[in-house]
Design an enzyme around this catalytic site. Sequence first.
Site, PDB file in Angstrom:
ATOM      1  NE  ARG A  22      44.847  37.185  50.731  1.00  0.00           N
ATOM      2  CZ  ARG A  22      45.791  37.480  50.598  1.00  0.00           C
ATOM      3  NH1 ARG A  22      46.900  37.718  51.494  1.00  0.00           N
ATOM      4  NH2 ARG A  22      46.221  35.534  50.314  1.00  0.00           N
ATOM      5  CG  ASP A  70      41.242  24.060  55.049  1.00  0.00           C
ATOM      6  OD1 ASP A  70      41.086  24.109  54.038  1.00  0.00           O
ATOM      7  OD2 ASP A  70      42.217  22.854  55.421  1.00  0.00           O
ATOM      8  CB  VAL A  71      37.003  26.010  52.412  1.00  0.00           C
ATOM      9  CG1 VAL A  71      36.536  27.112  52.524  1.00  0.00           C
ATOM     10  CG2 VAL A  71      38.053  25.999  51.387  1.00  0.00           C
ATOM     11  CG  ASN A  97      35.255  34.905  47.540  1.00  0.00           C
ATOM     12  OD1 ASN A  97      35.610  35.840  46.584  1.00  0.00           O
ATOM     13  ND2 ASN A  97      36.572  35.995  48.711  1.00  0.00           N
ATOM     14  CE1 TYR A 166      40.683  30.601  39.497  1.00  0.00           C
ATOM     15  CE2 TYR A 166      40.317  31.698  37.839  1.00  0.00           C
ATOM     16  CZ  TYR A 166      40.193  31.518  39.119  1.00  0.00           C
ATOM     17  OH  TYR A 166      39.284  32.888  39.546  1.00  0.00           O
ATOM     18  CE  LYS A 170      37.376  29.962  41.142  1.00  0.00           C
ATOM     19  NZ  LYS A 170      36.269  30.278  42.068  1.00  0.00           N
ATOM     20  CB  THR A 203      42.134  41.381  44.595  1.00  0.00           C
ATOM     21  OG1 THR A 203      42.379  40.527  43.413  1.00  0.00           O
ATOM     22  CG2 THR A 203      40.498  41.840  44.305  1.00  0.00           C
TER      23      THR A 203
END
Length: 272
Positions: A22, A70-71, A97, A166, A170, A203
């Site tokens: 999605r 599952d990453v 992603n 986060y 990143k 999103t």
Amino acid sequence: MTNYLEQTRLDGKVALVSGAARGLGAEIAEALLQAGASVMLSDVLSDLGAETAARLAAAHDGRAAFFKHDVTQENDWAAVVEATIKQFGRLDVLVNNAGIETAALVTDCELADFQRTMSINVDGVFLGIKHALRAMRPGGSAGQGGSIINLSSVAGLVGMPTLTAYCTSKGAVRLMSKAAAVEAAKLGYGVRINSVHPAIIKTDMGANVVKNVARLGLAPDEASADAYVESLHPLGYGQPRDVASAVLFLASPASAWMTGSELVVDGGASAA
């Protein structure tokens, strides 16, 4: 003479996009398909992922498929890379992603939540780079070089309140991309590795940012939070297509002299 339109085409190429059930991942898959690539979508959301892949396959001559993935699990990475090559014959592009956002004040952030953010956002990217490089490098199961694009964030460039976990994750993706890019180039792998740094995109994740700004007391209500967050972007909120276009550029021959770069797509947020 260079044909610049062909420079943005991916005809005959094969891409793997994680977190593609999605939102931004699905839009990236659409962009790559429109450019002529075949795309393996992967996600932990198996039902939605299969539905998205089926819809895209119907629109693009069957060039899309889905693999549950599952990453955070290394065996899953080995399996999805193998499945992509088996299904489409090669692997030229990986888009890391998949990711999550954890919003909490530093004093309230649970260690387990911090570690889960690192596991998905950092470990997942590391494993993707590792297994894609193994396949793409000379002598690998694909062995024709390629492009790896890692989704970082503007939060990987500047600090943001309530997003310590986060931002940390990143920022790690940004420097991981640079280190791996230099290594791959030095070893002659023929694989370019770059990071993309979006700001707030419209999103589900973007909507959650607004909700968390209000929830954590940085704005009196969601309407005020929305106005505040939008004001951080001189060009206003971004759309999924804005990031998908940047990914498409990095996947294509048009960016052949770019590796270890950070492509900022943030509506001016980091410049303001």
